[in-house]
Design an enzyme around this catalytic site. Sequence first.
Site, PDB file in Angstrom:
ATOM      1  CG  HIS A  10     -10.814   6.536   2.608  1.00 27.83           C
ATOM      2  ND1 HIS A  10     -11.174   7.779   3.077  1.00 27.83           N
ATOM      3  CD2 HIS A  10      -9.492   6.431   2.793  1.00 27.83           C
ATOM      4  CE1 HIS A  10     -10.103   8.403   3.532  1.00 27.83           C
ATOM      5  NE2 HIS A  10      -9.064   7.597   3.365  1.00 27.83           N
TER       6      HIS A  10
ATOM      7  CD  GLU B 256      -7.419   1.395   4.211  1.00 25.42           C
ATOM      8  OE1 GLU B 256      -6.434   1.575   4.969  1.00 25.42           O
ATOM      9  OE2 GLU B 256      -7.909   2.292   3.532  1.00 25.42           O
TER      10      GLU B 256
ATOM     11  CG  ASN C 291      -1.767   1.094   1.445  1.00 23.97           C
ATOM     12  OD1 ASN C 291      -1.677   2.092   0.719  1.00 23.97           O
ATOM     13  ND2 ASN C 291      -2.645   1.000   2.427  1.00 23.97           N
TER      14      ASN C 291
ATOM     15  NE  ARG D  70      -5.542   2.454  -0.301  1.00 21.98           N
ATOM     16  CZ  ARG D  70      -5.619   3.267   0.739  1.00 21.98           C
ATOM     17  NH1 ARG D  70      -4.673   3.266   1.645  1.00 21.98           N
ATOM     18  NH2 ARG D  70      -6.642   4.071   0.865  1.00 21.98           N
TER      19      ARG D  70
ATOM     20  NE  ARG E   5      -5.324  14.143   1.762  1.00 15.68           N
ATOM     21  CZ  ARG E   5      -5.680  12.866   1.637  1.00 15.68           C
ATOM     22  NH1 ARG E   5      -6.610  12.517   0.784  1.00 15.68           N
ATOM     23  NH2 ARG E   5      -5.109  11.939   2.369  1.00 15.68           N
TER      24      ARG E   5
END
Length: 396
Positions: free
Chosen positions: A182, A380, A11, A94, A242
Amino acid sequence: MTKTPVALTLNAGSSSLKFALYDISGTPVELASGLVDSIGSTPRLKADFGAAAPSLKRDLTAAEARDHVSALNTALSELRQKFPNAKASVVGHRVVHGGPVYAEPVEITAEVLEELRRFSPFAPIHQPHNLAGVEAAMAAFPDALQVACFDTAFHRSHPKVNDVFALPREYYDKGVRRYGFHGLSYDYISGELKRLAPLVHDGRVIVAHLGNGASMCGMIGGHSIASTMGFTALDGLPMGTRTGQIDPGVIFYLVQQEGMSIDEVRQLFYSKSGLLGLSGLSNDMRTLEAAGTVEANEAIDYFVFRIRRELGGLAAALGGLDALVFCGGIGENSRLIRERVCEGMGWIGLELDRERNARNDTLISTEMSRARILVVPTNEELVIARAGTRLLESAA
Ligand code: AMP
């Protein structure tokens, strides 16, 4: 001696590489996990090897993690040392962007890799690193099945009204769409809900993935209906660095009146804004909660305010609410943020049990609460390992 088949998951973020190793001789079982962060500046390696070896935390030399490829090779040499009898049968990646095309994980062939490269302009900060990781893994494990798992895939089920922007139609055809991100986390939570609370899973659920990156997803029957992230992972909630949702007119102002270049605006929006920008202190929620300064408190207020606004909007999109699920580093650990998000939300059916919340229980709503409130740690990597194993079995 026969070797144990394992799945390696990778990832790659903009300056980090997460990895995990799973024994896949049966249902995937985690053997090790780790992270190289600050790649290209002051890299560090953290890794946990379960029962196989003591965990590790060390600074890396610049050469050991100059870029994502060297970081991967450093991580692999540790894993090979600790697990000499493991054979990587599948490497799961990912990949942030599957474009409008991919709604499922896919085996990465030369043609698929070429297609994924075409999506790089949609995610210029992440996709090239993801694909560099794919190429490095292909070189390191030429016999392993390489599988891409997309952050956008989970949202391909959302209706067209949540896929479009009000631009002339030709831009939609060029791929300017509300993709949502996500997805691996939401996929995992959807699966966990099915296991833990099947009736909740079948209903109207909002999942708040609150970490350094943050977004929310409204689901019905475990499928994405709407999400707060859009064309890029910049939209929606404010994040560590962000902006989240912002009037695009601000960009015109900064460029035309302040004389900023587009690259400077991008840097401002992605890396200097959000909790960091508002607090002037840190992107880290723990630091902000402990700081208690006016600016840190205002940053937290804004974070909470936007989550509550999106909660109302997503509940309207779902036609009601049966459960709210918190996950991600903040969602799983910050009782303060959960409490503040749920405060006075009785009108939407949410009633927090403060003691359960303080204990970090899985169910943190009261018995009387019309909608449930849950805390479900996300994973994940496990979604990637499971997808890799599935494709490996179907290829056999
Ligand atoms: P993630 O990106 O999912 O790893 O989440 C990282 C964020 O979770 C950072 O802002 C951390 O400060 C925050 N976090 C982790 N533990 C806690 C905690 N106990 N209280 C508040 N925030 C936390």
